[in-house]
Design an enzyme around this catalytic site. Structure first.
Site, PDB file in Angstrom:
ATOM      1  N   LYS A 104       0.822  -1.167  -0.329  1.00 20.31           N
ATOM      2  CA  LYS A 104      -0.158   0.034   0.099  1.00 20.31           C
ATOM      3  C   LYS A 104       0.725   1.032   0.191  1.00 20.31           C
ATOM      4  O   LYS A 104       1.785   1.399   0.752  1.00 20.31           O
ATOM      5  CB  LYS A 104      -1.027  -0.159   1.440  1.00 20.31           C
ATOM      6  CG  LYS A 104      -2.709   0.784   0.903  1.00 20.31           C
ATOM      7  CD  LYS A 104      -3.954   0.205   0.342  1.00 20.31           C
ATOM      8  CE  LYS A 104      -4.348   0.575   0.196  1.00 20.31           C
ATOM      9  NZ  LYS A 104      -5.452   0.314  -0.128  1.00 20.31           N
ATOM     10  N   ASP A 144      -7.099   4.333  -5.041  1.00 22.72           N
ATOM     11  CA  ASP A 144      -7.240   4.124  -4.054  1.00 22.72           C
ATOM     12  C   ASP A 144      -8.411   5.755  -3.698  1.00 22.72           C
ATOM     13  O   ASP A 144      -8.576   6.446  -3.982  1.00 22.72           O
ATOM     14  CB  ASP A 144      -6.809   4.224  -2.467  1.00 22.72           C
ATOM     15  CG  ASP A 144      -7.352   3.461  -0.866  1.00 22.72           C
ATOM     16  OD1 ASP A 144      -7.932   2.412  -1.407  1.00 22.72           O
ATOM     17  OD2 ASP A 144      -6.996   4.434  -0.286  1.00 22.72           O
ATOM     18  N   GLY A 218     -18.228   7.694  -2.184  1.00 20.82           N
ATOM     19  CA  GLY A 218     -17.422   7.857  -2.885  1.00 20.82           C
ATOM     20  C   GLY A 218     -17.938   6.435  -4.597  1.00 20.82           C
ATOM     21  O   GLY A 218     -18.584   6.021  -4.063  1.00 20.82           O
ATOM     22  N   GLY A 221     -19.133   3.913  -2.119  1.00 20.55           N
ATOM     23  CA  GLY A 221     -20.247   3.867  -1.237  1.00 20.55           C
ATOM     24  C   GLY A 221     -21.789   3.809  -2.698  1.00 20.55           C
ATOM     25  O   GLY A 221     -22.585   2.945  -2.754  1.00 20.55           O
TER      26      GLY A 221
HETATM   27  P1  NAD Z   1     -13.532   7.776  -3.017  1.00 20.80           P
HETATM   28  O1  NAD Z   1     -11.662   8.432  -2.326  1.00 20.80           O
HETATM   29  O2  NAD Z   1     -13.972   7.812  -3.536  1.00 20.80           O
HETATM   30  O3  NAD Z   1     -14.530   8.016  -1.498  1.00 20.80           O
HETATM   31  C1  NAD Z   1     -14.774   8.629  -0.328  1.00 20.80           C
HETATM   32  C2  NAD Z   1     -16.668   8.687   0.362  1.00 20.80           C
HETATM   33  O4  NAD Z   1     -15.755   9.215   1.536  1.00 20.80           O
HETATM   34  C3  NAD Z   1     -15.812   9.695  -0.061  1.00 20.80           C
HETATM   35  O5  NAD Z   1     -17.353  10.425  -0.479  1.00 20.80           O
HETATM   36  C4  NAD Z   1     -15.825  11.082   1.048  1.00 20.80           C
HETATM   37  O6  NAD Z   1     -16.680  12.278   1.038  1.00 20.80           O
HETATM   38  C5  NAD Z   1     -16.565  10.081   1.964  1.00 20.80           C
HETATM   39  N1  NAD Z   1     -15.767  10.515   3.645  1.00 20.80           N
HETATM   40  C6  NAD Z   1     -14.610  10.853   3.985  1.00 20.80           C
HETATM   41  N2  NAD Z   1     -14.432  11.269   5.914  1.00 20.80           N
HETATM   42  C7  NAD Z   1     -15.608  10.830   5.975  1.00 20.80           C
HETATM   43  C8  NAD Z   1     -16.763  10.662   6.951  1.00 20.80           C
HETATM   44  N3  NAD Z   1     -16.111  10.680   8.110  1.00 20.80           N
HETATM   45  N4  NAD Z   1     -17.269  10.555   6.958  1.00 20.80           N
HETATM   46  C9  NAD Z   1     -18.349  10.111   5.768  1.00 20.80           C
HETATM   47  N5  NAD Z   1     -18.318  10.093   4.541  1.00 20.80           N
HETATM   48  C10 NAD Z   1     -16.842  10.524   4.417  1.00 20.80           C
HETATM   49  O7  NAD Z   1     -12.896   6.079  -2.360  1.00 20.80           O
HETATM   50  P2  NAD Z   1     -12.958   5.096  -2.417  1.00 20.80           P
HETATM   51  O8  NAD Z   1     -12.529   4.178  -3.468  1.00 20.80           O
HETATM   52  O9  NAD Z   1     -14.425   5.470  -2.082  1.00 20.80           O
HETATM   53  O10 NAD Z   1     -13.180   4.480  -1.203  1.00 20.80           O
HETATM   54  C11 NAD Z   1     -13.354   3.861   0.355  1.00 20.80           C
HETATM   55  C12 NAD Z   1     -12.954   3.239   0.907  1.00 20.80           C
HETATM   56  O11 NAD Z   1     -12.812   2.037   0.340  1.00 20.80           O
HETATM   57  C13 NAD Z   1     -11.337   3.294   1.699  1.00 20.80           C
HETATM   58  O12 NAD Z   1     -11.988   2.984   2.320  1.00 20.80           O
HETATM   59  C14 NAD Z   1     -10.637   2.885   0.917  1.00 20.80           C
HETATM   60  O13 NAD Z   1      -9.604   1.812   1.228  1.00 20.80           O
HETATM   61  C15 NAD Z   1     -11.897   1.059   0.845  1.00 20.80           C
HETATM   62  N6  NAD Z   1     -11.357   0.222  -0.442  1.00 20.80           N
HETATM   63  C16 NAD Z   1     -11.964   1.133  -1.638  1.00 20.80           C
HETATM   64  C17 NAD Z   1     -11.580   0.541  -2.702  1.00 20.80           C
HETATM   65  C18 NAD Z   1     -11.438   0.945  -4.018  1.00 20.80           C
HETATM   66  O14 NAD Z   1     -11.389  -0.285  -5.008  1.00 20.80           O
HETATM   67  N7  NAD Z   1     -11.528   1.748  -4.474  1.00 20.80           N
HETATM   68  C19 NAD Z   1     -11.027  -1.076  -3.045  1.00 20.80           C
HETATM   69  C20 NAD Z   1     -11.090  -2.208  -1.609  1.00 20.80           C
HETATM   70  C21 NAD Z   1     -11.499  -1.067  -0.610  1.00 20.80           C
END
Ligand code: NAD
Length: 407
Positions: A104, A144, A218, A221
């Site tokens: 990572k 990420d 994001g 979600g």
């Molecule tokens: P992203 O940047 O697209 O979205 C992150 C979202 O979280 C945004 O909407 C942001 O506003 C919100 N956020 C941040 N702080 C917050 C809070 N305190 N309360 C509510 N919302 C909050 O990121 P993503 O790619 O969707 O990743 C989200 C999570 O999923 C992370 O933990 C990441 O490590 C994990 N993840 C992502 C992937 C991937 O393929 N993108 C894969 C595995 C795990």
């Protein structure tokens, strides 16, 4: 007091190994990362000033294959966070059964305040500094939080310039016109919905009409919301870092919310729904709670407010160990992060495989293969939980560590 995610990861490893007669050498190899890289990144800003950022890459373990894991651009990125995330990648890749180890990385930066040019210069400088330790057979980064296909494009381009040859498989999560795979963007959210569906089925339950609240709107979600609705759930709330959008009868048009958020930079004011505080999402009266933002959102301080009976950890490390113990005691089904969000890396593996073999799969093919991977990981986890009378989290670690021990 801030919670150190690396301590959480170490505690999770110890909890699982307490149940296993683990080879001391394997235990030692999993307890610390193989290699830690910290680099300084001087960048000329648009106003000709120079700022120096700090970048990290942690290569936790490569027993099962090249190090693999995302790059995060966020002001809170630090070494402990990256170490924890790299450990979770080792476990996740073993559980979802792809031939990768765990890694990572990230940069401590708020990318939203940089211009596109500044972001590109920062990313290219990061690539130059990481060049000796990354590569298609060595360590393969991906997107990420706050990183994207565009950032992967810059990394690939800079890497290929330095290497003097084509190397599309140096990163995954690329856009389709740059060697990416069909289905990668949807993969994490879709994969989480497959895991939820299978575990609900195995528990003798149904998803029809179950209410869902999602923290974080994001990439992960928003796609999870869409696929949960397809499974018959009613998504009543989605939140971002500023607030929670709530509608008791269901937020059915996820694409319209995405467009609204893109246009206005906020969820506030979306027609026909209430706007609550950011924290409110955790304590809503729903069946399923989905943390899909960052680490440490469910803690000992707020776990008592949670009403959901199923938690799907789409974020990495969203639950602290003490809060997790409370949820277990209450009989809440927690689908652990290393299972729930492993669809992203599963399709990253498909992308890497297509690049290495000069193949191009259809979206239907990718989704079918993803469904198979998620379903069989969910089944292995469920069977281990039954066999060992333990939580799904401990069971997932037992399966993953068992596979690491076979190498
Ligand atoms: P992203 O940047 O697209 O979205 C992150 C979202 O979280 C945004 O909407 C942001 O506003 C919100 N956020 C941040 N702080 C917050 C809070 N305190 N309360 C509510 N919302 C909050 O990121 P993503 O790619 O969707 O990743 C989200 C999570 O999923 C992370 O933990 C990441 O490590 C994990 N993840 C992502 C992937 C991937 O393929 N993108 C894969 C595995 C795990």
């Amino acid at each position: 007091m801030s919670i150190n995610p690396w301590h959480t990861a170490q505690e999770q490893l110890e909890n699982a190994t307490d149940r296993l007669d683990l080879d001391p050498l394997l235990h030692a190899r999993l307890s610390q990362p193989d290699r830690i890289v910290e680099v300084s990144l001087p960048v000329t800003m648009d106003d000709d000033s120079v700022r120096v950022f700090t970048g990290f890459r942690v290569q936790h373990n490569n027993i099962r294959g090249p190090y693999k894991g995302g790059l995060r651009y966020h002001p809170h990125v630090d070494m402990n966070e990256v170490k924890a995330l790299s450990f979770w990648m080792t476990m996740k890749n073993a559980l979802i059964d792809v031939p990768f180890g765990g890694g990572k990385g990230g940069i401590a930066v708020d990318p939203k305040v940089l211009s596109v040019g500044e972001l590109e210069r920062l990313t290219r400088e990061f690539t130059r500094k990481l060049f000796p330790v990354i590569g298609p057979a060595l360590d393969v980064p991906a997107p990420d939080v706050n990183t994207s296909g565009q950032i992967m494009r810059w990394i690939r381009d800079e890497y290929e310039t330095l290497a003097g040859k084509q190397a599309p498989a140096v990163v995954t999560g690329k856009s389709l016109d740059n060697g990416g795979s069909e289905g990668r963007t949807e993969a994490t959210g879709l994969g989480g919905s497959f895991a939820l569906a299978e575990l609900t089925r195995l528990s003798g339950d149904t998803l029809k009409g179950k209410t869902v609240a999602i923290q974080g709107f994001g990439n992960v979600g928003s796609y999870f919301a869409e696929y949960a609705i397809e499974l018959g759930c009613v998504v009543v709330a989605v939140s971002d870092s500023k607030g929670t959008l709530y509608k008791q009868s269901g937020l059915n048009d996820v694409k319209a919310i995405e467009k609204y958020k893109k246009d206005t930079k906020s969820l506030d004011g979306f027609p026909g729904a209430d706007y609550l505080s950011a924290e409110a999402v955790l304590s809503l009266d729903v069946d399923i709670l989905v943390p899909a933002a960052l680490e440490n959102s469910i803690t000992i301080d707020n776990v008592g407010d949670i009403k959901a009976t199923i938690i799907v950890e789409m974020a990495n490390g969203p639950t602290t160990p003490d809060a997790d113990a409370v949820l277990n005691e209450r009989g809440v089904m927690v689908i652990p992060d290393i299972l729930a969000n492993s669809g992203g890396v599963a399709v990253s593996y498909f992308e890497w495989f297509q690049n290495m073999n000069d193949e191009s799969w259809t979206k239907e093919d990718v989704f079918e293969k993803l469904k198979q991977k998620m379903t069989s990981a969910a089944q292995a986890t469920f069977a281990s939980a039954v066999e060992n009378s333990c939580s799904l989290r401990e069971a997932a670690y037992l399966v993953a560590i068992g596979r690491l021990g076979q190498k």
